[in-house]
Structures are given as structure tokens and as C-alpha cells.
Motif scaffolding. Structure first.
Motif, PDB file in Angstrom:
ATOM      1  N   ARG A 135      32.007  43.400  51.358  1.00  0.00           N
ATOM      2  CA  ARG A 135      30.567  43.484  51.140  1.00  0.00           C
ATOM      3  C   ARG A 135      30.211  43.626  49.655  1.00  0.00           C
ATOM      4  NH1 ARG A 135      27.031  45.413  55.012  1.00  0.00           N
ATOM      5  NH2 ARG A 135      26.265  47.078  53.656  1.00  0.00           N
ATOM      6  N   LEU A 136      31.085  44.267  48.888  1.00  0.00           N
ATOM      7  CA  LEU A 136      30.758  44.565  47.492  1.00  0.00           C
ATOM      8  C   LEU A 136      31.370  43.580  46.502  1.00  0.00           C
ATOM      9  CD1 LEU A 136      31.239  48.445  47.576  1.00  0.00           C
ATOM     10  CD2 LEU A 136      29.089  47.186  47.622  1.00  0.00           C
ATOM     11  N   ALA A 137      32.091  42.594  46.984  1.00  0.00           N
ATOM     12  CA  ALA A 137      32.732  41.621  46.094  1.00  0.00           C
ATOM     13  C   ALA A 137      31.687  40.955  45.192  1.00  0.00           C
ATOM     14  CB  ALA A 137      33.463  40.559  46.916  1.00  0.00           C
ATOM     15  N   GLY A 138      31.919  41.014  43.880  1.00  0.00           N
ATOM     16  CA  GLY A 138      31.017  40.393  42.923  1.00  0.00           C
ATOM     17  C   GLY A 138      29.845  41.248  42.499  1.00  0.00           C
ATOM     18  N   LYS A 139      29.628  42.393  43.111  1.00  0.00           N
ATOM     19  CA  LYS A 139      28.529  43.268  42.708  1.00  0.00           C
ATOM     20  C   LYS A 139      28.841  43.876  41.343  1.00  0.00           C
ATOM     21  CE  LYS A 139      26.069  42.739  46.440  1.00  0.00           C
ATOM     22  NZ  LYS A 139      24.765  42.042  46.383  1.00  0.00           N
ATOM     23  N   ARG A 140      27.809  44.002  40.518  1.00  0.00           N
ATOM     24  CA  ARG A 140      27.989  44.433  39.137  1.00  0.00           C
ATOM     25  C   ARG A 140      27.468  45.856  38.944  1.00  0.00           C
ATOM     26  NH1 ARG A 140      24.622  39.389  37.419  1.00  0.00           N
ATOM     27  NH2 ARG A 140      23.654  40.193  39.316  1.00  0.00           N
ATOM     28  N   VAL A 141      28.227  46.640  38.185  1.00  0.00           N
ATOM     29  CA  VAL A 141      27.924  48.057  37.988  1.00  0.00           C
ATOM     30  C   VAL A 141      27.734  48.339  36.509  1.00  0.00           C
ATOM     31  CG1 VAL A 141      28.762  50.418  38.284  1.00  0.00           C
ATOM     32  CG2 VAL A 141      29.244  48.697  40.038  1.00  0.00           C
ATOM     33  N   LEU A 142      26.672  49.085  36.193  1.00  0.00           N
ATOM     34  CA  LEU A 142      26.462  49.612  34.846  1.00  0.00           C
ATOM     35  C   LEU A 142      26.777  51.102  34.903  1.00  0.00           C
ATOM     36  CD1 LEU A 142      25.478  49.330  31.919  1.00  0.00           C
ATOM     37  CD2 LEU A 142      23.145  49.751  32.744  1.00  0.00           C
ATOM     38  N   LEU A 143      27.796  51.536  34.154  1.00  0.00           N
ATOM     39  CA  LEU A 143      28.285  52.912  34.206  1.00  0.00           C
ATOM     40  C   LEU A 143      27.855  53.639  32.943  1.00  0.00           C
ATOM     41  CD1 LEU A 143      30.056  54.996  35.724  1.00  0.00           C
ATOM     42  CD2 LEU A 143      32.023  54.075  34.477  1.00  0.00           C
TER      43      LEU A 143
ATOM     44  N   SER B  58      38.451  52.367  36.665  1.00  0.00           N
ATOM     45  CA  SER B  58      39.636  51.977  37.431  1.00  0.00           C
ATOM     46  C   SER B  58      39.382  52.073  38.929  1.00  0.00           C
ATOM     47  CB  SER B  58      40.812  52.863  37.031  1.00  0.00           C
ATOM     48  OG  SER B  58      41.965  52.564  37.795  1.00  0.00           O
ATOM     49  N   ALA B  59      38.699  53.131  39.345  1.00  0.00           N
ATOM     50  CA  ALA B  59      38.412  53.298  40.771  1.00  0.00           C
ATOM     51  C   ALA B  59      37.468  52.224  41.289  1.00  0.00           C
ATOM     52  CB  ALA B  59      37.807  54.683  41.008  1.00  0.00           C
ATOM     53  N   LEU B  60      36.461  51.870  40.505  1.00  0.00           N
ATOM     54  CA  LEU B  60      35.490  50.861  40.947  1.00  0.00           C
ATOM     55  C   LEU B  60      36.135  49.480  41.043  1.00  0.00           C
ATOM     56  CD1 LEU B  60      32.371  51.951  38.849  1.00  0.00           C
ATOM     57  CD2 LEU B  60      32.800  52.363  41.274  1.00  0.00           C
ATOM     58  N   GLN B  61      37.033  49.169  40.130  1.00  0.00           N
ATOM     59  CA  GLN B  61      37.695  47.868  40.182  1.00  0.00           C
ATOM     60  C   GLN B  61      38.548  47.736  41.438  1.00  0.00           C
ATOM     61  OE1 GLN B  61      39.739  47.697  36.389  1.00  0.00           O
ATOM     62  NE2 GLN B  61      38.109  46.476  35.473  1.00  0.00           N
ATOM     63  N   GLU B  62      39.100  48.829  41.919  1.00  0.00           N
ATOM     64  CA  GLU B  62      39.884  48.785  43.155  1.00  0.00           C
ATOM     65  C   GLU B  62      39.024  48.404  44.351  1.00  0.00           C
ATOM     66  OE1 GLU B  62      43.300  52.125  42.042  1.00  0.00           O
ATOM     67  OE2 GLU B  62      41.561  52.673  43.226  1.00  0.00           O
ATOM     68  N   ALA B  63      37.716  48.657  44.237  1.00  0.00           N
ATOM     69  CA  ALA B  63      36.798  48.298  45.323  1.00  0.00           C
ATOM     70  C   ALA B  63      36.213  46.904  45.144  1.00  0.00           C
ATOM     71  CB  ALA B  63      35.669  49.314  45.418  1.00  0.00           C
ATOM     72  N   GLY B  64      36.682  46.137  44.153  1.00  0.00           N
ATOM     73  CA  GLY B  64      36.215  44.780  43.936  1.00  0.00           C
ATOM     74  C   GLY B  64      34.921  44.685  43.156  1.00  0.00           C
TER      75      GLY B  64
END
Length: 468
Positions: free
Chosen positions: A324-332, A344-350
């Protein structure tokens, strides 16, 4: 500032654990690595605030603020550091000095406050925090604490951190210096084992320590002291008998790890509890250091067996969210250890990271980001609210993860937001925590409210549509 406080600040700036600091000249080193505060400009926290939030998670200690009541009100219970036992730390104690004390001095009022706490609450120790006003009028809290300790028969620890001494990060380290000077090494543990470790710079936000401790228990590792989350005075006082130290947030308490290595020869490493890979790496590093300090070598095999059992279970639970989250973009927008550990944790979730703030990060933090993300193009030194708003409005990110102060920028841009800092109510540590984090991101992004708030208001719709 007093001569003793100036000397303590100089000692903090002379940090052997920081390569960047050691590469400086003596004059440049004394200036530190953070911008000093100017009067009236305490945005982001002053030195007192930093020391208070670093030490307050010690749950069985009475924390007494010597100063106006507003200083205690500003810092009381401002992060969700949970306790498994005593709740004395959640009671706000203050001398509440007034104009009379400014003229005649507040030392007598401080002594009376210590006496009242000692007689009514009876904690194992009292921490006394110096603030700006009593520091400027010359109150000697170290002398008062020494006299009160002799009189009432319990440790009374002075924490000399007036807000004008510097920013919050400096206050973290000055609070840690108080532990090194007056607490750590003053008590011997009832039991010592080859598997004893300290966890430094972990504050048990929303119970994150409790997500990690079962893993350490399964490995046979005992947490002698957590400095300071869910901490106890006697545990921290006996922390000098641990075999290894884990440094979680180097920005706040690296001086504890380096000074303990100098004084008692305790090795340390910097690790993270966020994400599957980093959690596994932490377990391996703990096992490696314990073997180096005399623990049986089979702990390494037990660590690998534990990792082999936990990793597949966590990846299996993440599988549905990855689709569901593949390709979603995050601003941290955070800082310190979270600027790389959460990435690192967020990249593991795609998830794709479009930017991570490094405003409060060390040189080592930035190097870790480069190792994880490949370059420094995603590192943001200081993102103004206007630019943050533009990024979200232009849909360059699908969700923003930040502290509470930045949430209104995202909400104004009608974009999902999730709290990643200390005010949050969810625990994100360990193999269980990464699943919780990704589940919360999933709920935030796919919440139907965002479609509703982005839809045109009735008075903005075309006249034809209104007629129909």
C-alpha cells in the motif's frame, strides 16, 4: 556565569568522542558546536530545559526547580517518558521565588523546600535545578545542596544549568555532567554479572524501552541502568559496574559514555532501536562488546538465533503495508539520532525519503545518512515553514513526520502529518515498533478526511453545479 559553571561548560566542549570537535583548535573548541542563545531568544529550549528533560525520566527522584514558577510550568511533563513504578518524577516541585528573594537571596527558601520534600515525600534523592534568576542574584545551590544532604541524610544533587548558559543540547550535557559528578559511581550494585549493560540517551518515550527489554532478556542481557528512561537513582548510581554501554542519542549524552570509558574502562557503541536492520545490528554489537569484556562467547550464537527468529516475523507483518505504501514520499523534520535511524526504518517499509532535517544532527549522524541514502542531496540544514509549506502544497511529499511545532504547517497544506518526536503516544522501537510506526503512517495517509478537506467548499463550487 559562575567560575564552576564556566569550567563545566569548557569540559563539555572538550569532547573526545567527537572527531570534529577534536580537530578544532583550543580556542574554537571552547565556543562549542551550537549557536549560543541571545536574551529573549530561547526558541527550541534553553540549557535548563535541556537538563530537565534529560534527567526528569529518573522516576523515583524528586526534581526541584529553584526559580520562578514559570520555569517549572514550562518544562513539566512535556514528554511521554513512562515509568514502570514510581511517579514522583511527574510531581512538579519549585521554590517559586519572588521579588523578595531577588533582593535578599533565595537560599533559605531553597533549603526549606528541600526539607519539606525530604520529610513528606522521602525520595531516595533530590535533584535541584538552578535557573536564570537565582543564578544572576548569586544563589550558591551547591553549598545549599551539600548542607541539606548532610542534614537530611539523602543525596541532594545540584544541577547548575541557568537557561542563559546556552541552548537545550548544551543543557542535556550539563545535566549528564551532574550525574557524572554526583551520582554515577557512588553506589555498588547488589549483584554484578558478565551480561550487564547500560543504555545511555534512551528516555523510554511512550514505553519504547519496554519493547526492547524483552529482546535483551531473551538474549540473557541485563540492563543495569537506563540513563535515564524509567530510571532509578540506585541503578544509575551503580552504573559504573556495567560491562558495556550503548549510546542511543549521542547529541544529548555522549559525555556520559566517553567519561565512563575514561574512568572505568567501559567500552561503548552508538546504536539504534528503530527499524529491523538497526535493531539486529544493535543486538550483534551488544553481544560483541560483552564478549570483549569477558562474557561467554556463546552469546553471539544466541544473538544470531534471536535475530533469525524475530526478523522474518517482522518482515511478514510489514508485507501488507509495503504494497500500500510503495512509492509514497516522506518529509522527515526531526534531528539527532532520528535523522538517520528513522530513515532506515522507513526505507524498510518501501517509503521514499524526500528530505530529512539535520539541523540538530552531529557530523557522525550526517555520515550515517549518506551511507543509507547514497548522497547528501536529501539532507536539509534548516527548512523554513514557508518552504516546508510549499513542498507539501506542491505534493513533493505525501506525509510529513515531525514534532508538534511543525504540525500546523502540514495541516494548513491539507497534508497528512504524524508525530515522530517525544510528544507522541506510540512506541516505535524494536521489531514490534517498526510495525507500529508503519501502521500509523498507513492510517494517516489513507485517512478519508484528507479527501474531504481538499474538496472545494460549497461556496467555491461553480454556479452551475450549485443550481443542479
Amino acid at each position: 556565569m559562575s567560575a564552576s559553571l564556566n569550567a563545566r561548560i569548557a569540559q563539555v566542549f572538550d569532547e573526545p568522542g567527537c572527531d570534529l570537535n577534536q580537530a578544532k583548535g583550543e580556542k574554537a573548541r571552547k565556543k562549542g558546536c551550537t549557536k549560543q542563545l541571545t536574551p529573549g531568544a530561547a526558541a527550541g529550549g534553553c540549557a535548563f530545559d535541556g537538563a530537565k528533560i534529560a534527567l526528569q525520566p529518573i522516576a523515583d527522584v524528586a526534581h526541584l526547580v529553584h526559580g520562578p514558577i514559570a520555569c517549572e510550568g514550562n518544562s513539566w511533563d512535556n514528554r511521554h517518558s513512562a515509568s514502570s513504578g514510581p511517579h514522583i518524577y511527574r510531581t512538579g516541585f519549585t521554590t517559586d521565588i519572588d521579588e523578595f528573594d531577588v533582593v535578599y537571596g533565595g537560599e533559605k527558601r531553597l533549603f526549606k523546600a528541600i526539607r519539606e520534600i525530604a520529610e513528606t515525600v522521602r525520595p531516595p534523592a533530590i535533584f535541584v535545578y538552578q535557573t536564570c534568576v537565582p543564578a544572576m542574584i548569586g544563589d550558591d545551590i551547591e553549598a545549599v545542596c551539600k548542607r541539606a544532604s548532610e542534614r537530611f541524610g539523602l543525596p541532594v544533587v545540584p544541577v547548575d544549568v541557568p537557561g542563559f548558559a546556552g541552548p537545550k543540547n548544551l543543557g542535556n550535557k550539563l545535566g549528564a555532567e551532574a550525574l557524572l559528578d554526583h551520582v554515577i559511581g557512588t553506589v555498588e550494585p547488589e549483584l554484578s554479572t558478565p551480561y550487564d549493560i547500560n543504555i545511555i540517551g534512551e528516555y523510554n518515550l511512550s514505553g519504547e524501552l519496554w519493547q526492547v527489554k524483552p529482546l535483551l532478556d531473551a538474549l540473557g542481557v541485563r540492563v543495569l541502568a537506563c540513563i535515564t528512561g524509567d530510571g532509578r537513582y540506585r541503578e544509575i548510581a551503580s552504573a559504573h559496574r556495567a560491562r558495556a554501554n550503548m549510546m542511543v542519542c549521542s547529541k544529548s549524552m555522549i559525555n556520559v559514555a566517553t567519561r565512563m570509558q575514561q574512568r572505568w574502562g567501559i567500552p561503548y557503541f552508538e546504536g539504534s532501536f528503530y527499524g529491523i536492520a538497526d535493531m539486529s545490528r544493535t543486538l550483534r554489537d551488544i553481544a560483541r562488546l560483552l564478549v570483549q569484556t569477558g562474557a561467554p562467547a556463546d552469546i553471539v550464537e544466541r544473538a544470531e538465533a534471536l535475530i533469525a527468529a524475530e526478523e522474518p516475523r517482522a518482515y511478514e507483518r510489514l508485507r501488507a503495508y509495503r504494497e500500500r505504501l510503495a512509492g509514497k514520499r516522506v518529509l522527515l523534520i526531526t534531528g539527532g539520532v532520528k535523522s538517520w535511524s528513522v530513515v532506515s526504518a522507513l526505507q524498510e517499509a518501501g517509503l521514499e525519503i524526500v528530505g530529512t532535517s539535520v539541523k540538530k544532527s552531529t557530523k557522525e549522524d550526517k555520515q550515517r545518512i549518506q551511507e543509507i541514502m547514497g548522497d547528501d542531496t536529501h539532507m536539509i540544514e534548516d527548512l523554513a515553514p514557508r518552504e516546508m509549506y510549499r513542498m507539501l502544497r506542491e505534493a513533493r511529499a505525501d506525509i510529513m513526520l515531525s514534532g508538534g511545532r511543525s504540525q500546523f504547517v502540514a495541516l494548513k497544506a491539507r497534508m497528512p502529518w504524524m508525530d515522530i518526536n517525544q510528544e507522541r503516544h506510540q512506541a516505535f522501537a524494536g521489531y514490534e515498533g517498526i510495525v507500529t510506526m508503519v501502521a500509523e503512517i498507513d492510517k494517516a495517509i489513507f485517512n478519508p478526511v484528507w479527501q474531504q478537506v481538499r474538496a472545494p467548499a460549497p461556496w467555491e463550487a461553480p454556479a452551475v453545479a450549485l443550481a443542479a
